[in-house]
Design a protein around this motif. Structure first.
Motif, PDB file in Angstrom:
ATOM      1  N   UNK A   1     -25.647  52.412  24.352  1.00 46.10           N
ATOM      2  CA  UNK A   1     -24.563  51.562  23.870  1.00 46.10           C
ATOM      3  C   UNK A   1     -23.351  52.406  23.510  1.00 46.10           C
ATOM      4  N   UNK A   2     -22.195  51.874  23.808  1.00 47.92           N
ATOM      5  CA  UNK A   2     -20.963  52.576  23.447  1.00 47.92           C
ATOM      6  C   UNK A   2     -20.747  52.501  21.946  1.00 47.92           C
ATOM      7  N   UNK A   3     -20.021  53.480  21.418  1.00 49.94           N
ATOM      8  CA  UNK A   3     -19.740  53.475  19.987  1.00 49.94           C
ATOM      9  C   UNK A   3     -18.991  52.219  19.575  1.00 49.94           C
ATOM     10  N   UNK A   4     -18.130  51.725  20.460  1.00 43.73           N
ATOM     11  CA  UNK A   4     -17.373  50.521  20.134  1.00 43.73           C
ATOM     12  C   UNK A   4     -18.290  49.316  19.997  1.00 43.73           C
ATOM     13  N   UNK A   5     -19.406  49.301  20.755  1.00 42.96           N
ATOM     14  CA  UNK A   5     -20.353  48.192  20.660  1.00 42.96           C
ATOM     15  C   UNK A   5     -21.015  48.178  19.295  1.00 42.96           C
ATOM     16  N   UNK A   6     -21.373  49.376  18.810  1.00 41.61           N
ATOM     17  CA  UNK A   6     -21.967  49.477  17.481  1.00 41.61           C
ATOM     18  C   UNK A   6     -20.980  48.998  16.427  1.00 41.61           C
ATOM     19  N   UNK A   7     -19.728  49.383  16.574  1.00 36.73           N
ATOM     20  CA  UNK A   7     -18.707  48.976  15.611  1.00 36.73           C
ATOM     21  C   UNK A   7     -18.492  47.468  15.649  1.00 36.73           C
ATOM     22  N   UNK A   8     -18.566  46.888  16.848  1.00 36.91           N
ATOM     23  CA  UNK A   8     -18.392  45.442  16.986  1.00 36.91           C
ATOM     24  C   UNK A   8     -19.477  44.674  16.251  1.00 36.91           C
ATOM     25  N   UNK A   9     -20.660  45.279  16.133  1.00 35.11           N
ATOM     26  CA  UNK A   9     -21.779  44.601  15.490  1.00 35.11           C
ATOM     27  C   UNK A   9     -21.797  44.816  13.977  1.00 35.11           C
ATOM     28  N   UNK A  10     -20.876  45.613  13.473  1.00 31.63           N
ATOM     29  CA  UNK A  10     -20.907  45.958  12.053  1.00 31.63           C
ATOM     30  C   UNK A  10     -20.157  44.915  11.230  1.00 31.63           C
ATOM     31  N   UNK A  11     -20.756  44.515  10.119  1.00 31.99           N
ATOM     32  CA  UNK A  11     -20.077  43.658   9.153  1.00 31.99           C
ATOM     33  C   UNK A  11     -19.915  44.441   7.859  1.00 31.99           C
ATOM     34  N   UNK A  12     -18.703  44.540   7.392  1.00 30.08           N
ATOM     35  CA  UNK A  12     -18.466  45.233   6.130  1.00 30.08           C
ATOM     36  C   UNK A  12     -18.997  44.397   4.971  1.00 30.08           C
ATOM     37  N   UNK A  13     -19.261  45.058   3.869  1.00 29.61           N
ATOM     38  CA  UNK A  13     -19.843  44.385   2.707  1.00 29.61           C
ATOM     39  C   UNK A  13     -18.975  43.224   2.239  1.00 29.61           C
ATOM     40  N   UNK A  14     -17.653  43.425   2.252  1.00 29.90           N
ATOM     41  CA  UNK A  14     -16.748  42.360   1.811  1.00 29.90           C
ATOM     42  C   UNK A  14     -16.850  41.142   2.720  1.00 29.90           C
ATOM     43  N   UNK A  15     -17.013  41.407   4.026  1.00 30.64           N
ATOM     44  CA  UNK A  15     -17.148  40.304   4.979  1.00 30.64           C
ATOM     45  C   UNK A  15     -18.434  39.534   4.736  1.00 30.64           C
ATOM     46  N   UNK A  16     -19.522  40.245   4.544  1.00 31.60           N
ATOM     47  CA  UNK A  16     -20.805  39.584   4.298  1.00 31.60           C
ATOM     48  C   UNK A  16     -20.738  38.741   3.029  1.00 31.60           C
ATOM     49  N   UNK A  17     -20.136  39.283   1.981  1.00 31.14           N
ATOM     50  CA  UNK A  17     -20.014  38.528   0.731  1.00 31.14           C
ATOM     51  C   UNK A  17     -19.232  37.236   0.945  1.00 31.14           C
ATOM     52  N   UNK A  18     -18.114  37.337   1.664  1.00 30.16           N
ATOM     53  CA  UNK A  18     -17.289  36.168   1.917  1.00 30.16           C
ATOM     54  C   UNK A  18     -18.049  35.128   2.736  1.00 30.16           C
ATOM     55  N   UNK A  19     -18.724  35.580   3.784  1.00 30.14           N
ATOM     56  CA  UNK A  19     -19.435  34.658   4.664  1.00 30.14           C
ATOM     57  C   UNK A  19     -20.624  34.000   3.957  1.00 30.14           C
ATOM     58  N   UNK A  20     -21.359  34.778   3.171  1.00 33.92           N
ATOM     59  CA  UNK A  20     -22.486  34.209   2.427  1.00 33.92           C
ATOM     60  C   UNK A  20     -22.007  33.174   1.416  1.00 33.92           C
ATOM     61  N   UNK A  21     -20.893  33.460   0.760  1.00 26.77           N
ATOM     62  CA  UNK A  21     -20.332  32.498  -0.195  1.00 26.77           C
ATOM     63  C   UNK A  21     -19.973  31.193   0.516  1.00 26.77           C
TER      64      UNK A  21
END
Length: 453
Positions: free
Chosen positions: A262-282
């Motif tokens: 997998x390309x490094x960009x693919x790994x980055x595309x799959x990453x969710x930052x902590x702030x994003x996860x908090x917002x989405x879970x809320x």
């Protein structure tokens, strides 16, 4: 809505109770769980804010003249009130002016932003969380055994009949959606799958303009693809106490660590930052799509009740199946480990609804000092007593589950500090059992297909 065709819900008695206590009742829950029909059944007039007739004329009327839409025979239903938040204060004020109970029922399938709402409604509103249907409400449980009776030590041994494992799998995939009950078995997966698609692309509009800063100082916005990755991770972690970090690692490792090409960009595309996860879970909580199970400790002041992890659940187990692309009972029967987690979700969903009807609250328990001391479900009663439940798909697992419950009870009884805090009831809820009975060790065994509130 034809009230003659109304299918009785367990929540009905609670609605009647709250109408007799409060000036207004607010019924909240996921879309399609039956809020509007249940509320209409208890009302003498109704107003649907979301009615698209006349170019959403009702919504415009509510915005321009909220007190006009409140006129009507009480109790009056105001459906999807959160689309016009100022209706909240209008109802609160009208309740004060009239000085009467049982004036309004408000329904909502999401928690609105508090902007424009001036008053909490404390003392005027009674709040009820509505869920999708239980097996007793859908007619798939005989209701021969009452959960309330069990919690109060009332029990009679009953032969309940054989249970088909494929039927149990069907109940999980179909879920408790009222609109899904009369569909043929080969179509029951369609509603939950399309439910996910709809919320991803239509219902998160409030996030489309939301801006926040991640830990990398990057400005970010709502992304439906990343929300889907989070939903998939929640499905893989259904009925577990997965932390946010575990969800985050699960998502980022999906196509990264396991795929060296997998390309490094693919790994980055799959990453969710902590702030994003908090917002989405809320936001998933705000829309009642998730319905987590809080931690329990018999000491009401224990920090465990607020510090330890909730057990993760969707509002209906069918959503987890849809996200895992489980479409047929055969798939679950051939994947018993996954089936076990989904069955646990089904049972805990039903236990919560049943317990709510008599004032009980659902939790899960884990002794963080002793790794093996875990209880799938705990129901705490109004008097502070509590009942411990293990959940097992197969009857062959009952023996070990009963021993686990007895060991936990004995650990409390043998504790110098907690000997008066032992569970009052021990019970194994089973999928494949043909009888409800009391074991010699004092543990009840009850099939989920024989349980009611």
């Amino acid at each position: 809505m034809d009230n003659e065709k109304y299918k009785k819900r367990i929540i009905d008695s609670l609605v009647d109770k709250y109408i007799s206590i409060f000036g207004a009742v607010c019924i909240e829950g996921p879309k399609l769980c039956g809020k509007s029909w249940t509320s209409s059944y208890h009302c003498n007039s109704q107003f649907f804010v979301g009615d698209p007739g006349g170019g959403f004329q009702n919504r415009r009327l509510a915005e321009l003249s909220p007190y006009t839409v409140l006129a009507g025979e009480a109790p009056r239903l105001i459906d999807e009130w959160q689309e016009v938040p100022l209706l909240w204060d209008a109802v609160r004020h009208e309740v004060d002016v009239r000085g009467l109970r049982g004036q309004f029922i408000l329904t909502g399938s999401s928690t609105p932003q508090r902007k424009g709402v001036l008053h909490s409604g404390a003392g005027r509103y009674g709040f009820i969380r509505m869920n999708t249907m239980t097996l007793y409400e859908t007619g798939d449980s005989s209701g021969e055994i009452s959960l309330s009776d069990i919690c109060n030590g009332i029990f009679t041994t009953v032969l309940t009949g054989e249970v088909n494992i494929y039927d149990l799998a069907k109940y999980v995939i179909r879920g408790g959606w009222p609109n899904n009950l009369d569909l043929p078995d080969d179509q029951i997966h369609e509603l939950p799958q399309n439910y996910i698609t709809a919320i991803l692309h239509n219902d998160f509009y409030k996030l489309e303009n939301a801006e926040f800063i991640s830990e990398n100082n990057e400005e970010t916005r709502y992304n439906a693809d990343k929300m889907f990755l989070l939903l998939e991770s929640l499905a893989r972690n259904e009925s577990t106490a997965a932390s946010k970090n575990k969800l985050r690692n699960d998502i980022s490792g999906k196509n990264g660590a396991d795929n060296k090409d997998s390309a490094d960009t693919d790994v980055e595309d799959k990453k969710l930052h902590a702030a994003t996860i908090n917002l989405y879970l809320d936001e998933l909580d705000n829309m009642f799509i998730t319905d987590n199970q809080p931690p329990f400790h018999p000491n009401i002041r224990s920090s465990i009740r607020v510090k330890q992890m909730e057990k993760r659940h969707f509002c209906d187990p069918s959503l987890a199946c849809a996200l895992l692309n489980v479409k047929t009972p055969d798939w679950l029967v051939n994947n018993l480990n996954t089936f076990g987690f989904m069955f646990e979700a089904l049972v805990e969903h039903d236990l919560k609804v049943y317990a709510q009807s008599f004032g009980g609250k659902l939790y899960h328990y884990q002794d963080y000092n002793t790794k093996n001391n875990e209880i799938d479900a705990v129901i705490e009663l109004d008097d502070g007593s509590w009942c411990a439940f293990e959940i097992k798909l197969g009857h062959n697992e009952v023996e070990d589950a009963a021993k686990q419950l007895v060991a936990i009870r004995d650990s409390f009884l043998n504790s110098k500090d907690d000997k008066n805090k032992a569970p009052s009831v021990l019970c194994v809820i089973c999928g494949l059992s043909n009888a409800a009975y009391l074991r010699p060790d004092g543990v009840y065994v009850v099939p989920i297909t024989a349980l009611k509130n």
